[in-house]
Scaffold this active site. Structure first.
Site, PDB file in Angstrom:
ATOM      1  N   ASP A 442      27.405  35.641  26.758  1.00 52.85           N
ATOM      2  CA  ASP A 442      28.291  35.788  25.603  1.00 52.85           C
ATOM      3  C   ASP A 442      28.410  37.251  25.206  1.00 52.85           C
ATOM      4  O   ASP A 442      27.611  38.102  25.627  1.00 52.85           O
ATOM      5  CB  ASP A 442      27.727  34.957  24.435  1.00 52.85           C
ATOM      6  N   ASP A 510      36.716  29.260  21.223  1.00 54.80           N
ATOM      7  CA  ASP A 510      35.789  28.480  20.396  1.00 54.80           C
ATOM      8  C   ASP A 510      36.524  27.343  19.699  1.00 54.80           C
ATOM      9  O   ASP A 510      35.909  26.469  19.106  1.00 54.80           O
ATOM     10  CB  ASP A 510      35.146  29.376  19.334  1.00 54.80           C
TER      11      ASP A 510
END
Ligand code: GLA
Length: 689
Positions: A442, A510
């Site tokens: 990430d 997301d």
């Protein structure tokens, strides 16, 4: 001199000419031509206010002389001269590569232009290599990877995205009639807004019309400049963003620009399928490129930071029962990570949450028949971490400025070799000790206060940082050949063909709302392989729309199916449904992930979605309605694509079985009735002998 250099792919030709002044000129990019000597038009001044250099199709334009339009390269020589004159030096050509070398023979600066072709594709890979052959420094102030000139004086529509966190890959097109349009990132990563890609056409559709396209293989601050000159010629440049960038080429040093992959297609569907196949065959890390990716479960939306062996194992049991093949524990397992305020940088197991270590969980997951994966955010550190306390100078910073924090975190200075090594070692130690076969990498904030006191020229950090990320990923993959890597940056902030040269897949957003996802997935599918798009089924319903589990699955089954829901909340009926869909997905997965995609309908243009995935012996059609279903418009006819005309296909719609030829299904069409809002149909169209 007046020489032509031909670059041939299966169906296209790209021609470069060298004129009698030694200027390297773009002559042609289009359908394949053979044995034709192309004339090189003269360049001559027309009046005192502009020069014809300004609209000459130079192949890699240097800033200098009478050149006022966007340039591919700009440099500053050590005596202060900023005028770069690049002329043809030499060329070498093999079966699959042409290299043209340009030189500024006063300053001994060279640029190699590389053009690579492939027997199985119409895509051409291009990049530039800059070489300092002198004894003095040369400051490179701009270095694009490729310049592309389009063959018509009429304006083109240029397509890119205008996205944001949670709304990535929103396609937008605009006709460029005057001036320039720039798509870029200045954030250090690709970001969520524009894509490092170029698509231009003059009225093309999914099926017809010439489309010129290119994608840059780079995940840092990038720039795509498209400009229409005063004679109407449209040019594009793709490369590392020159905003706050420069690079000091020392005597004898070379610098390679990232690759650009470019092609021409008839319609957008052909473009997407060509690029997808090309990425699978030539860009993606080899180990998993041609293989369908596993169905994974990720516990982030279920547990957030609250992870422990018992809770994760409970979820793992349910995930295994559903048929998931890989269990990924996301954020929260390391350091003092109980919220997003602390812990990044401390990549060792949190002993309060895992008192017996990680192996208890990993063994449990393995016993359930699944592989285990783990989340890292390797480029980051937080003030509240052992790493920051030990090395406060390991971040990008200026001694005179306070660092801005975003999500309470700071960016590590990966241009310091010791930091790059630390990041590698952290992950390496975890991989050495544990059976971890998957890493979600990430990156949750853009850069700021971009000082790097270790570098003589700190403006190099943009490129050096991205290359360090790639280098760590490559080292990990080399040492652990079974390792799968997923690139994520607050959702889809690092979803590009640069990342996909080193990571097997990406996280595109997301936002896991299944309807929003269809838009995001459509945007992603334009130039990137659909198999690389992780797509989670979750409980997300922020938009308060009545979305069934069936709809959620149908949406996520159009990429690399993954589950991110809180399975503890699943009823027995939900579990049954999920199990059924995962089993179905495993059957059609080679078609979805490795087949061809035809975007038959999309909501904004047609009021509903229809995507067809085609494999050798079967096609799968996903049809999804949204809120609107007009009373008198229930009847739909979808002309399928990509089938074998002569073959017969059987399929079932609403319980009725049909058999038709490929020819009929493509020109007559497949009929169906769509009555209900938020309806999802998955129709398998199988070849019969
Ligand atoms: C980012 C990612 C999410 C999740 C969280 C964890 O937002 O995009 O998928 O991993 O970080 O903090």
């Amino acid at each position: 001199m007046n020489k032509n250099y031909f670059i041939n792919t299966k169906n296209t030709t790209y021609v470069i000419g060298v004129d009698d002044k030694g200027i390297v000129r773009h002559l042609y990019w289009g359908r394949r031509i053979e044995d034709e000597m192309l004339e090189i038009p003269d360049i001559w001044d027309t009046n005192s206010n502009h020069s014809d250099m300004d609209n000459a199709m130079t192949e890699y334009t240097a800033f200098g002389g009478k050149m006022y339009r966007n340039c591919a390269v700009k440099c500053r020589y050590s005596d202060g001269c900023r005028d770069c004159v690049l002329k043809f030096k030499s060329a070498s050509q093999s079966d699959n590569e042409l290299i043209i070398t340009l030189e500024d023979n006063v300053y001994l600066f060279e640029v190699e232009l590389h053009y690579i072709t492939y027997p199985d594709s119409d895509v051409i890979t291009r990049f530039a290599r800059l070489k300092n052959k002198s004894d003095n420094d040369i400051l490179i102030e701009k270095m694009m990877s490729a310049e592309i000139s389009l063959p018509s004086e009429m304006p083109y529509e240029v397509i890119n995205t205008n996205g944001s966190w949670g709304g990535e890959f929103q396609l937008e097109g605009e006709t460029l009639k005057a001036g320039s349009v720039v798509f870029e990132s200045r954030k250090g990563t690709t970001g969520h807004t524009n894509q490092p890609t170029f698509i231009a056409h003059q009225g093309a559709s999914e099926d017809f019309g010439t489309v010129y396209y290119a994608a840059l293989g780079y995940s840092g601050s990038f720039k795509v400049e498209v400009q229409r000159d005063f004679k109407g010629i449209t040019r594009a440049m793709l490369g590392v963003n020159d905003f706050d960038f420069s690079y000091t080429l020392k005597a004898g040093q070379e610098l390679e620009a990232p690759c650009v992959y470019m092609g021409i297609s008839n319609g957008f569907a052909e473009m997407s399928n060509e690029m997808s196949r090309f990425a699978i065959n030539h860009i993606l890390p080899r180990a998993y490129a041609q293989k369908p990716l596993p169905v994974l479960y990720n516990s982030w939306e279920a547990t957030a930071f609250d992870v422990n062996t018992k809770g994760q194992l409970e979820l793992a049991k349910k995930a295994a029962e559903l048929g998931c093949e890989l269990f990924v524990m996301d954020d929260g397992w390391f350091g003092k990570r109980n919220s997003d305020r602390a812990g990044l940088g401390d990549w060792f197991v949190n002993e309060e949450k895992f008192p017996n270590g990680l192996d208890e969980l990993i063994d449990g997951v393995n016993t359930l028949g699944m592989d285990f994966g783990l989340w890292f955010e390797p480029e980051m550190v937080q003030r509240d971490s052992d790493l920051f306390r030990a090395h406060p100078d390991w971040i990008y910073h200026y001694p005179t400025r306070e660092n801005n924090e975003l999500r309470n975190q700071l960016v590590l200075n990966l241009t310091k070799p010791e930091v790059e090594q630390y990041v590698f070692d952290c992950m390496d130690k975890m991989l050495e000790k544990h059976n971890i076969r998957y890493i979600k990498w990430d990156m949750n904030r853009p850069f700021s206060e971009v000082g790097a006191e270790n570098l003589e020229n700190a403006q190099e950090l943009w490129l050096r940082h991205t290359n360090a990320v790639y280098a760590i990923a490559d080292r990990l993959k080399k040492k652990y050949p079974y390792l799968q890597l997923e690139a994520c940056a607050s959702g889809g902030g690092r979803a590009d063909l640069g990342a996909l040269g080193h990571f097997d897949m990406v996280w595109t957003s997301d936002n896991t709302d299944p309807l929003d996802r269809l838009i995001i997935q459509q945007g992603f599918s334009m130039l990137y392989p659909i198999k690389c798009m992780r797509a989670w089924v979750t409980d997300w319903n922020d938009n308060r729309r009545p979305v069934s589990l069936d709809f959620r699955f149908a949406s996520s089954m159009q990429g690399s199916l993954s589950i991110g829901a809180n399975l503890n909340e699943y009823s027995e009926q939900d579990m049954g449904k999920a199990k059924k869909y995962i089993a179905l997905y495993k059957e059609i997965r080679p078609i979805v992930q490795l087949g061809r995609l035809y975007r038959l309908r999309n909501e904004s243009a047609h009021g509903y979605w229809a995507n067809e995935y085609v494999g050798d012996n079967e096609a799968v059609l996903f049809v999804m309605t949204t809120a609107h279903t007009l009373d008198n418009r229930h009847h739909k006819v979808l002309n399928l694509r990509g089938l074998d005309e002569k073959a017969k296909y059987s399929y079932t719609v609403d319980g009725r079985e049909f058999v038709h030829s490929g020819a009929y299904l493509m020109s007559g069409g497949l009929s169906l009735e769509l009555y209900n809002p938020f309806d999802a149909k998955i129709i398998r169209i199988k070849k019969v002998d």
